[in-house]
Design an enzyme around this catalytic site. Structure first.
Site, PDB file in Angstrom:
ATOM      1  N   LYS A 140       0.869  -1.181   0.000  1.00 36.64           N
ATOM      2  CA  LYS A 140       0.000   0.000   0.000  1.00 36.64           C
ATOM      3  C   LYS A 140       0.895   1.217   0.000  1.00 36.64           C
ATOM      4  O   LYS A 140       2.043   1.166   0.461  1.00 36.64           O
ATOM      5  CB  LYS A 140      -0.866   0.011   1.257  1.00 36.64           C
ATOM      6  CG  LYS A 140      -2.125   0.807   1.133  1.00 36.64           C
ATOM      7  CD  LYS A 140      -3.121   0.065   0.262  1.00 36.64           C
ATOM      8  CE  LYS A 140      -4.530   0.508   0.370  1.00 36.64           C
ATOM      9  NZ  LYS A 140      -5.432  -0.518  -0.157  1.00 36.64           N
TER      10      LYS A 140
HETATM   11  N1  GLU Z   1      -6.917  -0.264  -3.666  1.00 37.36           N
HETATM   12  C1  GLU Z   1      -7.656  -1.434  -3.994  1.00 37.36           C
HETATM   13  C2  GLU Z   1      -7.725  -2.372  -2.796  1.00 37.36           C
HETATM   14  O1  GLU Z   1      -7.619  -1.950  -1.665  1.00 37.36           O
HETATM   15  C3  GLU Z   1      -7.143  -2.092  -5.263  1.00 37.36           C
HETATM   16  C4  GLU Z   1      -5.718  -2.530  -5.204  1.00 37.36           C
HETATM   17  C5  GLU Z   1      -5.179  -3.014  -6.568  1.00 37.36           C
HETATM   18  O2  GLU Z   1      -5.919  -3.079  -7.518  1.00 37.36           O
HETATM   19  O3  GLU Z   1      -3.977  -3.303  -6.603  1.00 37.36           O
HETATM   20  O4  GLU Z   1      -7.961  -3.540  -2.929  1.00 37.36           O
END
Ligand code: GLU
Length: 450
Positions: A140
């Site tokens: 993240k």
């Molecule tokens: N931000 C989204 C999540 O929390 C998508 C992450 C992604 O597609 O890599 O799952």
């Protein structure tokens, strides 16, 4: 104006947020390990892992390795503002685990972003990808800022400079960012462009959630909401006896909440209330979501929509309904309001909308909770499809993408629901157990270097 000025005061304040409460029993369990990311949210994510590790008898050395991120990077991002002043923002990228493949996870722009939040969400991404069977680890990223106060030009310069600061961490085989709170297709296009210019050739697969015209996948933008709607229908069928027109409350009308509401509305569900950052609206007879979407396009908010009364975001959560879908921020259902909820099923569209205390209360009171790592996994699943299409130069139709998404969501729901029923455990614990056990197996097989 709106950035976080890096001065001594801010840094002291930020670091004090990482101060760890006493570990109690855990101190003797893990006497040596302690990291700066131990914010309250991170400790919550860790204690979920501890609970599941205990239940499944996870070996101590594997458990300890999974309790902390593999790497974390903090960067200072100077940005020229529109008034020609220069502000410095703080950004993060955390890779929790990369055992199963490149790290994967979104980038968020929000004032709540700090090392602890990003590390906790990176850990959730590890479990989410493993649960869905995707060949990814969890990551993240984020920038501490108030995105609603930034102009487009400022946002672009912030995004590009952040990308250049973390450029050594990311790459199509290393770590692949995607949209998250207050970031979108345009943000991904800027990241992809900045990365490509720096390496000297175009690398679409360094991010997912890009615009379709530069290598994005059809169906990606709707994927998280589509997955939430899919899980809601499965949970209604499997746990609520397939109520024919269930009443639904959706908190959040952004990319996740609006698509979820639209799909459930099309499936004949009665959406009785929705909200966005400005406030909510309610109509017990059901809201026409197709018309509401047109209203939001013009007015920029849900308030003021015909035949609805206004309601605050807090009061909205307490409405009587069959299904409640928190699809906005984290930590919305806590010990302060959980006793006032009047719902049978909660489907977590957002990441971490329920505090651990509230989660236990809901379990004791037989409210079914479909956890975030299953419910909102549609986004990362179609991110994976986008990455595969990019690397293999394939173009799938929207139907093909949606069908594949449904197959993977269906499989994950089958596995989680079955384990929960067979072992009489919460859906959250079942989902985590599946994710963690896949990680444990992979770590065993790979062994420890050197
Ligand atoms: N931000 C989204 C999540 O929390 C998508 C992450 C992604 O597609 O890599 O799952």
């Amino acid at each position: 104006m709106n950035g976080t000025n890096i001065n001594e005061k801010t840094l002291t304040k930020t670091m004090s947020e990482f101060t760890t409460p006493p570990l109690g029993d855990k101190a003797s369990m893990f006497p040596l390990t302690k990291m700066e990311c131990e914010s309250e949210l991170f400790l919550q994510a860790q204690s979920q892992l501890d609970e599941v590790a205990k239940a499944m008898g996870l070996e101590k050395h594997l458990h300890e390795r999974l309790r902390y991120p593999k790497r974390a990077m903090i960067v200072s991002i100077p940005v020229k503002m529109d008034d020609n002043s220069v502000k410095s923002f703080v950004g993060y990228r955390v890779q929790h685990d990369v055992t199963l493949g490149p790290a994967k996870g979104g980038i968020r722009f929000h004032p709540s972003v700090n090392l602890g939040e990003v590390a906790a969400l990176a850990m959730l991404m590890t479990w989410k990808c493993a649960l869905m069977g995707l060949p990814y680890g969890g990551a993240k990223g984020g920038i501490n800022c108030k995105p609603w106060n930034l102009s487009i030009g400022e946002t672009e310069r912030l995004t590009r400079r952040y990308t250049s600061e973390i450029i050594n961490l990311i790459g199509p085989d290393k770590d692949i960012p995607a949209p998250d709170m207050y970031t979108n297709e345009q943000t991904m296009a800027w990241i992809m462009d900045t990365y490509s210019i720096n390496v000297g050739y175009t690398v679409p697969s360094v991010v997912t959630g890009k615009p379709v015209s530069i290598g994005g996948s059809l169906g990606r933008q709707e994927a998280t909401g589509r997955g939430v709607a899919y899980c809601t229908r499965r949970a209604n069928k499997d746990f609520l006896g397939d109520i024919s027109k269930p009443s639904v409350v959706v908190q959040g009308f952004g990319n996740v909440g609006s698509i979820t509401a639209k799909m459930l509305h099309e499936a004949g569900y009665k959406i009785i209330a929705v909200s966005d950052v400005f406030g909510g609206i309610v109509n017990k007879n059901g809201i026409d979501i197709t018309k509401l979407l047109e209203h939001v396009k013009i007015k920029g908010k849900v308030e003021g929509f015909a035949n609805c009364e206004n309601i605050s975001n807090e009061a909205l959560l307490e409405l009587e309904c069959d299904i409640l879908i928190p699809a906005a921020l984290g930590n919305q259902i806590t010990q302060d309001n959980v006793t006032k909820l009047k719902t049978k099923l909660i489907v977590e569209g957002a990441n971490g909308p329920i505090s651990p205390e509230a989660d236990s209360y809901l379990a004791q009171h037989n409210v079914i909770v479909v956890p975030d790592i299953l419910a909102n996994a549609g986004g990362v699943t179609v991110s994976y499809f986008e990455w595969v299409q990019g690397l293999m130069h394939l173009l799938w139709s929207e139907d093909e993408v949606n069908q594949r998404l449904e197959q993977l969501m269906d499989k994950a729901c089958d596995e989680v629901f079955k384990l929960s029923i067979d072992n009489n455990i919460r859906l959250r614990m079942a989902a985590l157990q599946i994710g963690v056990s896949r990680l444990a197996e992979a770590k065993h097989l790979r062994g420890l270097y050197p």
